[in-house]
Design an enzyme around this catalytic site. Structure first.
Site, PDB file in Angstrom:
ATOM      1  N   GLU A   5      60.402  17.250 -11.228  1.00  0.00           N
ATOM      2  CA  GLU A   5      60.573  18.322 -12.339  1.00  0.00           C
ATOM      3  C   GLU A   5      60.525  19.806 -11.826  1.00  0.00           C
ATOM      4  O   GLU A   5      59.552  20.407 -12.260  1.00  0.00           O
ATOM      5  CB  GLU A   5      59.001  18.173 -13.250  1.00  0.00           C
ATOM      6  CG  GLU A   5      59.025  16.748 -14.032  1.00  0.00           C
ATOM      7  CD  GLU A   5      57.838  16.584 -14.668  1.00  0.00           C
ATOM      8  OE1 GLU A   5      57.156  17.672 -15.083  1.00  0.00           O
ATOM      9  OE2 GLU A   5      57.398  15.525 -14.931  1.00  0.00           O
ATOM     10  N   GLU A  39      50.437  11.701 -14.132  1.00  0.00           N
ATOM     11  CA  GLU A  39      49.257  12.805 -14.164  1.00  0.00           C
ATOM     12  C   GLU A  39      47.784  12.005 -14.270  1.00  0.00           C
ATOM     13  O   GLU A  39      47.170  12.528 -15.098  1.00  0.00           O
ATOM     14  CB  GLU A  39      49.397  13.955 -15.142  1.00  0.00           C
ATOM     15  CG  GLU A  39      50.792  14.664 -14.809  1.00  0.00           C
ATOM     16  CD  GLU A  39      51.179  15.593 -15.913  1.00  0.00           C
ATOM     17  OE1 GLU A  39      50.401  15.977 -16.639  1.00  0.00           O
ATOM     18  OE2 GLU A  39      52.377  16.215 -15.760  1.00  0.00           O
TER      19      GLU A  39
END
Ligand code: G3I
Length: 367
Positions: free
Chosen positions: A259, A154
Site C-alpha cells: 500500500e 492489521e
C-alpha cells in the site's frame, strides 16, 4: 458544438498522457520492472467500472497488479448475514482478466469496515459463524480468479501483541491461524498473505514473525507478508525495511510492499501510523501545499522513492510485488486522513496523471 468540445478535451488529455516532459512516450512502470517484481495499484469503483476514460487507458499501461481499495471489504461485499454483494468484485476479476492484471483480494478478515450487522455482536458462536461463512463464501467464489488474498489485515498492535478486536475477543488468539486454514481450504489456488502497517518496525516485526511462525507450525499455508508502506517522505525507515525483507525472507515466504505512498504533509502526532480510526481537525497550517508543492519537498519525495526502489531492486529475488495505494495524487486516501480536506502528493503521478520527478527517478533506475 458540445460533442466537439468533449472530443477535443479527450484528445488533449490523451495526448498529455502519452507525451512526457520532452514530448516522448511515457515510460511504463510495469514494463520497466517486468523482470523484477509486479507493480500494483489500488483501484476504486470508478476505475474498476472503467468510467474514467483517462484511467481506462492509463492503468493497464502502468500496472501489472491491482488491489481493490474498498470494494472487497466485508461491509461492501457481505452487507447482511445472508446477503453478499459480488457485483463490483466480479467486475474487478473480469477487469484483471481483460488486461492481464493480477488481482490481490483485500481483505478477508479485518476489524475495520465490518458490516453493520456485526456491530456490537456479543455472541461468540455468532462471530465464529460469521467468520467461517464469510471466508468460505468469499474465498471460494474467487478461487482461481484472484491471484492472492490478504487473508488477515492489521491484527497486531505496535508492540507486536495481538490487537484487541471482535475477532481476538470472541475467537481467541488462534483466529489468525484459523483464518488461513479456512482460506487455504476455500481458495486452494490463491496465494495467502498476512498484511499490516509498521510491521517493518522491530517490535511489531517480531510479533509478525511470531504470528507467521505460529501459522506455519500449525501446518497451515502462508505464502507471503505484506508491509503496507504508508510512510512519510521525510522519514522513510530504510534500515528497518531492509532488515525486514531479510528477516521475513528467512521464513521462506514472499515479501511485498502492498500500500505504498509517501505523505508530505505535517503529521498531527508523533510517529507514523495508518489506523483509519485516528482523526484530527483541519487548519490551514496543517495544509501547507494547497497551491502546489515546493521544489524542496518534491526533491525529498523523489529521493525517497529512489532510495526505496534501489532497496527493492537489491532484494528483487525476495520482493514479489510493490503496490501503490492509488493511481494518482488526487485519489489518495491521504487527502482525507488523518485530517479531511488536505492536498497531499504521495504518489508517482499528479492529479492530471502526469508523471512526477519521482516517477522519472524510479524509471531511471532501470535504464
Ligand atoms: O462508500 C461510502 C459512501 O457511500 C459514503 O457516503 C461515504 C461517507 O463518508 O463513505 C464512503 O466510504 C468511504 C470509503 O473509503 C470509500 O470511499 C469511507 O467513509 C472511508 O472511511 C473509506 O476509507 C478507506 C479506508 O481504508 C477505510 O477503511 C480508504 O478509501 C482506503 O484507502 C483505506 O485503505 C486502508 C487499507 O484498506 C488497509 N490499510 C490502511 C489503508 C489506509 O487507511
Amino acid at each position: 458544438m458540445r460533442t466537439y468540445k468533449i472530443t477535443s478535451l479527450l484528445t488533449i488529455t490523451s495526448f498529455a498522457l502519452f507525451s512526457h516532459s520532452y514530448g516522448q512516450k511515457m515510460a511504463s512502470l510495469k514494463d520497466s520492472y517486468k523482470n523484477d517484481f509486479l507493480i500494483g495499484t489500488a483501484l476504486n469503483a470508478t476505475q474498476i467500472e472503467e468510467k474514467d476514460p483517462v484511467a481506462k487507458v492509463f492503468i493497464p499501461k502502468q500496472f501489472s497488479a491491482a488491489t481493490p481499495e474498498n470494494i472487497m471489504k466485508a461491509e461492501i461485499i457481505h452487507p447482511g448475514w445472508d446477503k453478499y454483494n459480488f457485483d463490483l468484485a466480479d467486475k474487478l476479476v473480469a477487469y484483471g482478466k481483460k488486461y492481464n492484471i493480477k488481482i490481490n483480494g483485500h481483505t478477508l478478515v479485518w476489524h475495520s469496515q465490518l458490516p453493520a450487522f456485526m456491530h456490537g455482536m456479543q455472541n461468540a458462536d455468532s462471530v465464529k459463524q460469521y467468520f467461517t461463512n464469510h471466508i468460505n463464501t468469499v474465498a471460494a467464489r474467487y478461487n482461481g480468479k484472484v491471484f492472492s488474498w490478504d487473508v488477515v489485515n492489521e491484527a497486531l498492535n505496535e508492540d507486536g501483541t495481538l490487537r484487541k478486536s471482535i475477532f481476538s475477543d470472541k475467537l481467541g488468539p488462534d483466529f489468525v491461524t484459523e483464518a488461513f486454514r479456512l482460506a487455504q481450504a476455500a481458495s486452494p489456488d490463491a496465494e495467502l498473505y498476512y498484511n499490516d502497517y509498521n510491521n517493518e518496525q522491530p517490535a511489531k516485526r517480531a510479533g509478525c514473525i511470531a504470528l507467521i511462525k505460529k501459522i506455519q507450525a500449525a501446518g497451515v499455508r502462508i505464502d507471503g507478508v505484506g508491509i503496507q508502506g504508508h510512510w512519510r517522505a521525510s522519514n522513510i525507515p530504510l534500515k528497518d525495511i531492509e532488515e525486514s525483507i531479510v528477516e521475513y525472507s528467512k521464513l521462506g515466504i514472499k515479501v511485498m510492499f502492498t500500500e505504498l505512498d509517501l505523505g508530505v504533509l505535517p503529521n498531527p502526532w508523533d510517529g507514523d501510523a495508518a489506523d483509519v480510526n485516528m482523526k484530527a481537525t483541519y487548519s490551514a497550517k496543517m495544509n501547507p501545499y494547497a497551491n502546489g508543492l515546493p521544489d524542496s519537498v518534491q526533491a525529498k519525495l523523489t529521493k525517497g522513492y529512489e532510495d526505496l526502489f534501489k532497496l527493492f531492486l537489491k532484494y528483487k529475488t525476495n520482493v514479489s510485488r510493490v503496490t501503490f495505494w492509488g493511481v494518482n495524487d488526487g485519489q489518495s486516501w491521504l487527502n482525507g486522513w488523518p485530517i479531511k480536506g488536505r492536498t497531499n502528493y504521495p504518489l508517482l503521478f499528479d492529479r492530471n496523471y502526469q508523471p512526477k520527478p519521482a516517477f522519472d527517478a524510479v524509471i531511471a533506475l532501470k535504464k
